[in-house]
Design an enzyme around this catalytic site. Structure first.
Site, PDB file in Angstrom:
ATOM      1  N   ASP A  43     -20.861 -21.233  -7.529  1.00 32.73           N
ATOM      2  CA  ASP A  43     -20.650 -22.565  -8.099  1.00 32.73           C
ATOM      3  C   ASP A  43     -20.808 -23.683  -7.066  1.00 32.73           C
ATOM      4  O   ASP A  43     -20.162 -24.724  -7.159  1.00 32.73           O
ATOM      5  CB  ASP A  43     -19.254 -22.670  -8.760  1.00 32.73           C
ATOM      6  CG  ASP A  43     -19.020 -21.547  -9.738  1.00 32.73           C
ATOM      7  OD1 ASP A  43     -19.920 -21.280 -10.541  1.00 32.73           O
ATOM      8  OD2 ASP A  43     -17.945 -20.918  -9.685  1.00 32.73           O
ATOM      9  N   LYS A  78     -26.117 -24.601  -6.783  1.00 34.64           N
ATOM     10  CA  LYS A  78     -27.448 -24.067  -6.443  1.00 34.64           C
ATOM     11  C   LYS A  78     -28.501 -24.464  -7.468  1.00 34.64           C
ATOM     12  O   LYS A  78     -29.632 -24.785  -7.115  1.00 34.64           O
ATOM     13  CB  LYS A  78     -27.405 -22.532  -6.363  1.00 34.64           C
ATOM     14  CG  LYS A  78     -26.530 -21.999  -5.255  1.00 34.64           C
ATOM     15  CD  LYS A  78     -26.493 -20.488  -5.265  1.00 34.64           C
ATOM     16  CE  LYS A  78     -25.734 -19.909  -6.443  1.00 34.64           C
ATOM     17  NZ  LYS A  78     -24.286 -20.127  -6.419  1.00 34.64           N
ATOM     18  N   GLY A  84     -24.047 -19.055 -13.740  1.00 37.81           N
ATOM     19  CA  GLY A  84     -24.195 -20.213 -14.626  1.00 37.81           C
ATOM     20  C   GLY A  84     -24.730 -21.352 -13.795  1.00 37.81           C
ATOM     21  O   GLY A  84     -24.027 -21.898 -12.959  1.00 37.81           O
ATOM     22  N   HIS A  85     -26.001 -21.660 -13.970  1.00 33.00           N
ATOM     23  CA  HIS A  85     -26.622 -22.699 -13.156  1.00 33.00           C
ATOM     24  C   HIS A  85     -26.852 -23.950 -14.000  1.00 33.00           C
ATOM     25  O   HIS A  85     -27.645 -23.944 -14.925  1.00 33.00           O
ATOM     26  CB  HIS A  85     -27.923 -22.161 -12.542  1.00 33.00           C
ATOM     27  CG  HIS A  85     -27.682 -21.049 -11.561  1.00 33.00           C
ATOM     28  ND1 HIS A  85     -28.652 -20.190 -11.131  1.00 33.00           N
ATOM     29  CD2 HIS A  85     -26.549 -20.669 -10.921  1.00 33.00           C
ATOM     30  CE1 HIS A  85     -28.115 -19.333 -10.266  1.00 33.00           C
ATOM     31  NE2 HIS A  85     -26.852 -19.604 -10.133  1.00 33.00           N
ATOM     32  N   GLN A 104     -24.199 -16.409  -7.568  1.00 32.03           N
ATOM     33  CA  GLN A 104     -22.866 -16.242  -6.968  1.00 32.03           C
ATOM     34  C   GLN A 104     -22.885 -16.764  -5.523  1.00 32.03           C
ATOM     35  O   GLN A 104     -23.681 -17.627  -5.216  1.00 32.03           O
ATOM     36  CB  GLN A 104     -22.383 -14.775  -7.035  1.00 32.03           C
ATOM     37  CG  GLN A 104     -22.090 -14.298  -8.456  1.00 32.03           C
ATOM     38  CD  GLN A 104     -23.323 -13.776  -9.167  1.00 32.03           C
ATOM     39  OE1 GLN A 104     -24.114 -13.027  -8.620  1.00 32.03           O
ATOM     40  NE2 GLN A 104     -23.504 -14.169 -10.417  1.00 32.03           N
TER      41      GLN A 104
HETATM   42  P1  IMP Z   1     -18.534 -10.076 -12.195  1.00 36.91           P
HETATM   43  O1  IMP Z   1     -19.689 -10.561 -11.406  1.00 36.91           O
HETATM   44  O2  IMP Z   1     -18.577 -10.507 -13.639  1.00 36.91           O
HETATM   45  O3  IMP Z   1     -18.300  -8.606 -12.039  1.00 36.91           O
HETATM   46  O4  IMP Z   1     -17.217 -10.771 -11.599  1.00 36.91           O
HETATM   47  C1  IMP Z   1     -16.721 -10.471 -10.311  1.00 36.91           C
HETATM   48  C2  IMP Z   1     -16.191 -11.738  -9.622  1.00 36.91           C
HETATM   49  O5  IMP Z   1     -17.295 -12.612  -9.361  1.00 36.91           O
HETATM   50  C3  IMP Z   1     -15.202 -12.558 -10.465  1.00 36.91           C
HETATM   51  O6  IMP Z   1     -14.248 -13.132  -9.591  1.00 36.91           O
HETATM   52  C4  IMP Z   1     -16.068 -13.637 -11.075  1.00 36.91           C
HETATM   53  O7  IMP Z   1     -15.318 -14.792 -11.405  1.00 36.91           O
HETATM   54  C5  IMP Z   1     -17.029 -13.901  -9.922  1.00 36.91           C
HETATM   55  N1  IMP Z   1     -18.323 -14.449 -10.367  1.00 36.91           N
HETATM   56  C6  IMP Z   1     -19.343 -13.809 -10.946  1.00 36.91           C
HETATM   57  N2  IMP Z   1     -20.371 -14.639 -11.169  1.00 36.91           N
HETATM   58  C7  IMP Z   1     -19.993 -15.841 -10.715  1.00 36.91           C
HETATM   59  C8  IMP Z   1     -20.642 -17.111 -10.628  1.00 36.91           C
HETATM   60  O8  IMP Z   1     -21.801 -17.297 -11.019  1.00 36.91           O
HETATM   61  N3  IMP Z   1     -19.923 -18.121 -10.077  1.00 36.91           N
HETATM   62  C9  IMP Z   1     -18.664 -17.939  -9.592  1.00 36.91           C
HETATM   63  N4  IMP Z   1     -18.029 -16.772  -9.639  1.00 36.91           N
HETATM   64  C10 IMP Z   1     -18.677 -15.728 -10.183  1.00 36.91           C
END
Ligand code: IMP
Length: 425
Positions: A14, A17, A41-42, A225
């Site tokens: 977040d 990017k 989520g971009h 991420q």
């Molecule tokens: P997962 O990727 O859904 O398995 O989540 C694992 C961790 O990564 C959690 O803490 C999510 O909130 C975090 N996470 C996954 N994708 C994003 C993102 O695009 N932005 C921020 N945090 C993310």
């Protein structure tokens, strides 16, 4: 000219990017996603229009730019099709410019079921995943039982693979989680329908990328991420299931490490995190609430409120190192406009960088205080117009991390940026 530029997050995701990728895509011939999935989520804001992309590269809003989803991305075909339909309904041409790697693992319905059942079973120790099936899909890839996009396109092969893997997962769903198993026929028929929709877009992405490089094209590699969510270098086990660091841009697309010319590390001027896990500089006071309010800190994928805190220079320096960052881009500088004092974490009170969540919990962050500028930086486009205090903050970031600040984002719109050194030049 930098032929291959990687844009990635240096914090917990977040960092903004999407906006930067969209901006730099003006000069790119192709944009490539190489890890993660629709957990990302971009958000892109162009004029009055807001678009949130989860799987499709942020280059899609620029006409003529080719968009690739590489082998390192886990793909939920339903989510991909929904995103394609939404973009096409608003007039964006997607299907002629989107290419999907046949080697990419598929997120199947049982991955989503398992992700959610496991999080529920963990109770207060939940990771706070996005519930999109990301972890279980990567597990199947590594366990060598996963279904890939190429398998989806072959009904007989799909039937054979799905029969085995579904039996395996249904056993766990039924006997470990005491939940309803998934019906083979439902999963199979749905997958065949989805395969028909995406068939024309599936290709040998690695081959195409090398072809583009051979003809002198410029590639933009879009990370998802952030570094502290990296499966190896993040706050394990409160991490995502892919490598979010720069090496993934090569392994998740089929480029070689030597093809990468420039790594742009994106950092907010403060820090946020969604989901559980350690966050050394987290604020629980009025300053934290002010950052959340001014920064509109709600997740683009799940809508969850983000935890907010001061900029963590110790973590940022580590991110600069593990990614080999060439230049930094500091985003959301304008969110700090109202603060009388701005803090940055300059020490964890111990020598070694924590290797895992339990070690992160033990650290004692120490801060340096900087005077705020208390005036608007919103929309500033040249560095000389920044208040001296804002310039001083950027100087501290450069000195501490050893990486130069090449870009600053001063607002959500495509044109609200200071470009000190253009990564695409
Ligand atoms: P997962 O990727 O859904 O398995 O989540 C694992 C961790 O990564 C959690 O803490 C999510 O909130 C975090 N996470 C996954 N994708 C994003 C993102 O695009 N932005 C921020 N945090 C993310």
């Amino acid at each position: 000219m930098n032929k291959t530029v990687v844009v990635l997050g240096t914090q917990w995701g977040d960092e903004g990017k999407g906006k930067i990728v969209d901006l730099l895509t003006e000069k790119a011939d192709a944009v490539v996603r190489y890890q993660g999935g629709h957990n990302a989520g971009h958000t892109l804001i162009i004029g009055d229009e807001k678009t949130v992309l989860h799987l499709i590269p942020s280059g899609i809003l620029r006409d003529g730019v080719k968009c690739y989803i590489g082998n390192g991305v886990v793909i939920e075909p339903g989510a991909l099709i929904k995103e394609i339909n939404q973009l096409e309904a608003s007039g964006v041409d997607v299907q002629s410019r989107l290419f999907i790697s046949k080697a990419a693992p598929v997120i199947m319905p049982y991955h989503i079921t398992l992700d959610q059942l496991r999080e529920k079973a963990k109770g207060k120790d939940a990771i706070g995943t996005t519930g999109r099936g990301i972890g279980p899909a990567y597990e199947d890839k590594v366990a060598r039982r996963g279904i890939r996009i190429g398998d989806l396109l072959d009904p007989a092969l799909l039937k054979e693979k799905l029969t085995q893997v579904l039996a395996y997962h249904n056993f766990v769903i039924e006997h470990y989680h005491n939940s309803e198993p998934l019906a083979f026929e439902d999963v199979y028929q749905k997958a065949l329908e989805q395969a028909d929709f995406i068939r024309g877009m599936c290709s040998d992405v690695t081959g195409q990328l090398h072809q583009q490089l051979d003809q002198g094209d410029q590639l933009l590699m879009e990370g998802a991420q952030g570094t502290l969510l990296d499966i190896d270098h993040g706050t394990y086990p409160f991490v995502t299931s892919s490598n979010t660091t720069s090496g993934s841009a090569a392994s998740g697309s089929g480029l070689g490490a030597t093809h990468i010319d420039y790594v742009l590390g994106i950092t907010k001027a403060y820090t946020t995190r969604v989901g559980g896990g350690p966050f050394p500089t987290e604020l629980f006071d009025e300053d934290g609430a002010e950052l959340a309010k001014r920064g509109v800190e709600f997740g683009a994928t799940t809508g969850r409120a983000r935890r907010c805190g001061w900029l963590d220079l110790v973590a940022l320096k580590r991110a600069v190192q593990v990614n080999g960052v060439t230049g930094l881009c500091v985003t959301k500088l304008d969110v700090l406009d109202t603060f009388e004092t701005i803090k940055v974490c300059t020490s964890y009170g111990q020598e070694a960088f924590p290797g895992a969540a339990c070690e992160f919990e033990k650290i004692q962050p120490e801060y340096q205080s900087l005077p705020g500028w208390q005036s608007s930086t919103r929309g500033i486009t040249d560095a000389a117009s920044l208040p001296a205090q804002a310039q001083a903050l950027l100087d501290v970031i450069e000195q501490y991390t050893g990486a130069p600040v090449h870009m600053v984002s001063t607002g959500p719109d495509r044109c609200e940026n200071i470009i000190i050194k253009d990564p695409m030049a």
